[in-house]
Structure formats: structure tokens, C-alpha cells
Design an enzyme around this catalytic site. Structure first.
Site, PDB file in Angstrom:
ATOM      1  N   TYR A   1      -1.456  -0.435   9.952  1.00 34.46           N
ATOM      2  CA  TYR A   1      -1.588  -0.720   8.387  1.00 34.46           C
ATOM      3  C   TYR A   1      -0.252  -0.575   7.778  1.00 34.46           C
ATOM      4  O   TYR A   1       0.205  -1.456   6.768  1.00 34.46           O
ATOM      5  CB  TYR A   1      -2.864  -0.040   7.831  1.00 34.46           C
ATOM      6  CG  TYR A   1      -3.105  -0.457   6.508  1.00 34.46           C
ATOM      7  CD1 TYR A   1      -3.878  -1.486   6.236  1.00 34.46           C
ATOM      8  CD2 TYR A   1      -2.843   0.648   5.593  1.00 34.46           C
ATOM      9  CE1 TYR A   1      -4.227  -1.973   4.976  1.00 34.46           C
ATOM     10  CE2 TYR A   1      -3.395   0.306   4.191  1.00 34.46           C
ATOM     11  CZ  TYR A   1      -3.772  -0.864   3.908  1.00 34.46           C
ATOM     12  OH  TYR A   1      -4.424  -1.123   2.641  1.00 34.46           O
TER      13      TYR A   1
ATOM     14  N   LYS B   1       2.143  -3.420   5.795  1.00 36.41           N
ATOM     15  CA  LYS B   1       2.235  -3.502   4.377  1.00 36.41           C
ATOM     16  C   LYS B   1       3.407  -3.205   3.874  1.00 36.41           C
ATOM     17  O   LYS B   1       4.035  -3.783   2.753  1.00 36.41           O
ATOM     18  CB  LYS B   1       1.529  -2.195   3.953  1.00 36.41           C
ATOM     19  CG  LYS B   1      -0.163  -2.424   3.829  1.00 36.41           C
ATOM     20  CD  LYS B   1      -0.549  -3.736   3.224  1.00 36.41           C
ATOM     21  CE  LYS B   1      -2.081  -3.806   2.684  1.00 36.41           C
ATOM     22  NZ  LYS B   1      -2.084  -4.884   2.147  1.00 36.41           N
TER      23      LYS B   1
ATOM     24  N   SER C   1       0.871  -1.383   0.051  1.00 34.74           N
ATOM     25  CA  SER C   1      -0.088  -0.008   0.096  1.00 34.74           C
ATOM     26  C   SER C   1       0.943   1.345   0.002  1.00 34.74           C
ATOM     27  O   SER C   1       2.023   1.136   0.691  1.00 34.74           O
ATOM     28  CB  SER C   1      -0.895  -0.047   1.146  1.00 34.74           C
ATOM     29  OG  SER C   1      -1.364   1.296   1.275  1.00 34.74           O
TER      30      SER C   1
END
Length: 288
Positions: free
Chosen positions: A166, A170, A153
Site C-alpha cells: 500500500y 501511494k 496516504s
């Protein structure tokens, strides 16, 4: 160029009950792959479980003449990862492609983020990819062939407010990719990553008007290419969204050399150290 097809190949797509994963699974099946559609069937925040989302995608694939099975095991456990791969082997006898797509969100500003929010996101994104890949790895090594696609991401690559958990997960997928690209090369296993920008249930609330052009179907073509036997790339990252595809890479600047390095000499040379007009990237020197 001839059509990229996947006849006689088997693909596993995790988190394929909707959004990007659904698009990947449907297109792989349309091009001839037999597909394991994995989805826990939880909410975007990871609550609950249902086989229905995965089964709905399987029904869509079979209605179009393709072959697929639904699987509702969780990628977040070692047992779940093994069960996903076992389902593929029991149904089809092989696994050629793995698309690690499953994910959840637990967004919060770092000052408010809890250990549970970190552990939950890392368990699905990073450990989830590890669990399924670890289960499929000996199969791909034995057959001397495999294609793996990681879903990283822009948050991990560049940062985004409220997503420290997150982003960490990622970017961890990128490190995993680089190592497995080295370890898998001798056995014909290529692994690459996409950083998608798409309108899905995970992003629709934050994309606003911009999301109207971010169809998930515009990400899938890159996944199809990276999953194909003709793809000769490994350890590459591609930013994909709204029809635009770009390579993202980690570069090392030319820097400075000083065997008498001090904090003061670093401070004096920091502009030159940071200069990006020339740099090294995997595979050789580049200019920017």
C-alpha cells in the site's frame, strides 16, 4: 470569499460508492458539477463486483437535485480506465475534474506478503490512477484545463507496519503527481494530492476510538478546493483529517560539499548532512 461552485463542469470520482469517494461526489454535485460516480462495488479486499454502491450514491445525488451517472468499470485495467472516461464523455461531453480515490487493502507483514498482494494493491491504487488519468489526459490537454486530485496516504509518506504494498503504491502516486504537474502546466492542468485520515470501511477496524472524530466529510473540503478553477496550486500534498489541514512536502537539506568525498567523510559529516534547519523545497528555500 464567494462560494466555490462547479456549474457547467464534469467530475469523475473513482471509488465513490462509499466513504471518502461518496463524500467527494456528493459535495461536487451539490456545488453544481455533473458527476460520474465510479465504483467496482467490490469488498475492501477487492472481491466481487456490483453497480449498487455507485447507483446508491447517484440516487442520493439526484434526490437532492443534482446530476450524476453510475459507472462500475474497474480502474485496474487500461480498458476499464478508458471506459470510465468514455462514460463521462458520452453522458456529458467533457471532463474537467478527476479525483483518483479508488483503493483496496491487502495488509500483511512484509515477511508474509505475497506477490499477489503487492500486484493487487498496485493495480488498483497506482495503475488505477494511471489508467483513468491517461484516458482523461488528452481531453484536458485539448480543452487547456483540468484539475486532478490524487489520494496518497501517510503510509506512503511516513510508513506503517504491514502495508509495504500500500505504501509503495501511494508514494508512487506522489511521483506521478510531480511529473504530471510539470507536463500539464502548459495546458492549464493542475494536479495535487491529499493524504486523508478518515473513518471509512478501509480504516474503521484499525482506528478504534480515535476514528470517532475522523469523519470523511472533514476531508472533502480540501478536495473541493483542489478541484476548483480558483486553485492555483499544483504538485502540493495536503494531510487532512479531523478538521486539520497541513502541507506535506519533500525537502532537501543544505548538506555538505566535498569534491574528495569518501565513506569516512560522509560518516564524519552525517549530522550536518541530516540537519533540517534549512532546506530546499519546490519553489525555493525554506527554514525549519
Amino acid at each position: 470569499m464567494s462560494l466555490l461552485t462547479f456549474d457547467n463542469q464534469v467530475a469523475i470520482v473513482t471509488g465513490a460508492g462509499g466513504g471518502l469517494g461518496r463524500c467527494h461526489a456528493v459535495e461536487l454535485a451539490r456545488r453544481g458539477a455533473r458527476v460520474v460516480v465510479n465504483d467496482l462495488g467490490s469488498t475492501v479486499h477487492g472481491a466481487g463486483a456490483s453497480i449498487s454502491p455507485a447507483q446508491d450514491v447517484v440516487d442520493e445525488i439526484t434526490a437532492a437535485g443534482g446530476t450524476a451517472i453510475a459507472n462500475g468499470d474497474s480502474v485496474a485495467t487500461e480498458e476499464g480506465g478508458a471506459a470510465i472516461v468514455s462514460a463521462a464523455m458520452e453522458a456529458f461531453g467533457q471532463v474537467d475534474i478527476l479525483v483518483n480515490n479508488a483503493g483496496i487493502l491487502r495488509d500483511a507483514a512484509f515477511k508474509n506478503m505475497t506477490a499477489e498482494q503487492v500486484e493487487a494493491v498496485i493495480s488498483v491504487h497506482l495503475l488505477g490512477a494511471f489508467n483513468v488519468t491517461r484516458a482523461v489526459w488528452p481531453i484536458m490537454r485539448e480543452q487547456n484545463y483540468g484539475r486532478i486530485v490524487q489520494t496518497t496516504s501517510g503510509t506512503g509518506l511516513f510508513g506503517n507496519f504491514g502495508q509495504a504494498n500500500y505504501g509503495a503504491a501511494k508514494m508512487g502516486l506522489v511521483g506521478m503527481m510531480h511529473v504530471l504537474a510539470i507536463e500539464g502546466a502548459r495546458n492549464g492542468i493542475a494536479i495535487n494530492a491529499i493524504a486523508p485520515i478518515a473513518r471509512t470501511r478501509m480504516t474503521e477496524d484499525i482506528m478504534g476510538e480515535a476514528g470517532k472524530t475522523m469523519d470523511p466529510e472533514l476531508v472533502t473540503p480540501v478536495v473541493i478546493y483542489l478541484s476548483h478553477r480558483d486553485c492555483d496550486r499544483t504538485a502540493h500534498i495536503y494531510s487532512v483529517g479531523a478538521g486539520k489541514v497541513s502541507r506535506v512536502f519533500i525537502g532537501v537539506t543544505e548538506g555538505v560539499e566535498n569534491t574528495s568525498l569518501t565513506a569516512e567523510s560522509v560518516a564524519a559529516a552525517i549530522e550536518l548532512i541530516d540537519e533540517t534547519k534549512s532546506f530546499m523545497v519546490r519553489g525555493g528555500p525554506q527554514t525549519g
